[in-house]
Design a protein around this motif. Structure first.
Motif, PDB file in Angstrom:
ATOM      1  N   PRO A   1      -0.333   2.401  -5.440  1.00  0.00           N
ATOM      2  CA  PRO A   1      -1.087   2.607  -4.200  1.00  0.00           C
ATOM      3  C   PRO A   1      -1.897   3.902  -4.190  1.00  0.00           C
ATOM      4  O   PRO A   1      -2.926   3.976  -3.511  1.00  0.00           O
ATOM      5  CB  PRO A   1       0.007   2.644  -3.117  1.00  0.00           C
TER       6      PRO A   1
ATOM      7  N   LYS B   1       0.760  -4.151  -0.055  1.00  0.00           N
ATOM      8  CA  LYS B   1       1.589  -3.031   0.398  1.00  0.00           C
ATOM      9  C   LYS B   1       3.044  -3.340   0.063  1.00  0.00           C
ATOM     10  O   LYS B   1       3.619  -4.273   0.598  1.00  0.00           O
ATOM     11  CB  LYS B   1       1.423  -2.829   1.909  1.00  0.00           C
TER      12      LYS B   1
ATOM     13  N   GLN C   1       5.424   1.058   0.602  1.00  0.00           N
ATOM     14  CA  GLN C   1       4.877   2.405   0.682  1.00  0.00           C
ATOM     15  C   GLN C   1       4.666   2.801   2.136  1.00  0.00           C
ATOM     16  O   GLN C   1       4.464   1.963   2.997  1.00  0.00           O
ATOM     17  CB  GLN C   1       3.550   2.538  -0.091  1.00  0.00           C
TER      18      GLN C   1
ATOM     19  N   ASP D   1       0.403   6.613   2.035  1.00  0.00           N
ATOM     20  CA  ASP D   1      -0.156   6.087   0.793  1.00  0.00           C
ATOM     21  C   ASP D   1      -1.484   5.362   1.014  1.00  0.00           C
ATOM     22  O   ASP D   1      -2.299   5.261   0.105  1.00  0.00           O
ATOM     23  CB  ASP D   1       0.845   5.140   0.119  1.00  0.00           C
ATOM     24  N   LEU D   2      -1.679   4.809   2.207  1.00  0.00           N
ATOM     25  CA  LEU D   2      -2.917   4.081   2.491  1.00  0.00           C
ATOM     26  C   LEU D   2      -3.861   4.867   3.394  1.00  0.00           C
ATOM     27  O   LEU D   2      -4.939   4.386   3.728  1.00  0.00           O
ATOM     28  CB  LEU D   2      -2.592   2.734   3.153  1.00  0.00           C
TER      29      LEU D   2
ATOM     30  N   CYS E   1       2.671  -7.037   4.461  1.00  0.00           N
ATOM     31  CA  CYS E   1       2.647  -6.781   3.018  1.00  0.00           C
ATOM     32  C   CYS E   1       1.250  -6.771   2.419  1.00  0.00           C
ATOM     33  O   CYS E   1       1.100  -6.506   1.223  1.00  0.00           O
ATOM     34  CB  CYS E   1       3.513  -7.809   2.287  1.00  0.00           C
TER      35      CYS E   1
END
Length: 254
Positions: free
Chosen positions: A189, A216, A219, A223-224, A246
């Motif tokens: 990620p 996803k 995380q 992370d995003l 997800c």
């Protein structure tokens, strides 16, 4: 003894550097350890999945391969196989009808097989996997599903190494001049944003429209955050199409 004598004058500098950068060093060590654990666990999971699917499926029958994947998921804990991912992938391919698909993170090749089975006869998948053992096992499962090398290509390298090479791999024909219509990111990620920027820079996202699926896997929001900030800062090009537990789908149009 002489090494100790040489190191004594350097001790103040070493202590100062450690004091100043200990947090960064600790963070780097933690990330390196986490990466090594993910690689080891991922390889074990891929080997187990491969052995089960290879042994129990009907070779050359893509539906049998996918059914065997689903059967494995019913009795084993796995993050790569699940109804939500299955539905999102199938719906995206049927809606986008891509001619060229890029997958970052081959894993057990479950997603590769699902994507390939819905592509048109002229369609092609390029999938990128850093770990050579995982790449080899994934390629074998794709071949067992009945697909030919003319329909797909497995690149064994990092995504950062692969992206600058992709334009030359797409070929000179007019159907590939606009790049990829669908991109699946299912690798590290922390690489999602750098790789999206690299795909933009190399003009590999189809300007008339490209769906990017971000998987996803446990995380956190941090992370995003980088990629979300980038998307929200470029509303003239990006929009969030779907956001599930997800997976997130973003849409790019230049």
């Amino acid at each position: 003894m002489w090494l100790m004598a040489l190191s004594v004058p350097l001790l103040p500098a070493i202590v100062m550097l450690y004091s100043r950068y200990r947090v960064k060093v600790a963070t780097l060590c933690q990330r390196a350890l986490a990466w090594a654990l993910r690689l080891t666990r991922g390889r074990v999971c891929v080997k187990s999945t491969h052995a089960f699917v290879f042994t129990n499926c009907t070779h050359g029958k893509v539906d049998s391969v996918l059914e065997t994947f689903d059967l494995y998921a019913q009795t084993h804990s796995t993050l790569c196989i699940g109804p939500e991912i299955r539905e999102v992938l199938d719906e995206a391919v049927r809606r986008v009808r891509p001619l060229r698909v890029l997958e970052l993170g081959t894993h057990c090749a479950y997603s590769s097989v699902r994507l390939l089975r819905l592509l048109p006869p002229a369609g092609r998948l390029i999938t990128v996997e850093l770990d050579p053992v995982t790449a080899d096992l994934g390629e074998e499962i794709i071949l067992v599903s009945g697909f030919k090398h003319s329909q797909f290509q497995v690149l064994t390298c990092s995504s950062a190494e692969a992206i600058p090479r992709l334009r030359s791999l797409l070929g000179p024909d007019a159907g590939t001049s606009e790049g990829f219509n669908l991109v699946l990111m299912d690798h590290d990620p922390q690489q999602y944003l750098p790789d999206l920027l690299a795909l933009e820079r190399e003009q590999l996202l189809c300007p008339s429209g490209c769906s990017v699926l971000l998987i996803k896997r446990n995380q956190g929001a941090d992370d995003l955050r980088g990629i979300l900030d980038h998307i929200r800062g470029r509303t003239e090009c990006y929009s969030i199409k779907t956001e599930l537990q997800c997976v997130m789908e973003i849409f790019y149009r230049k």
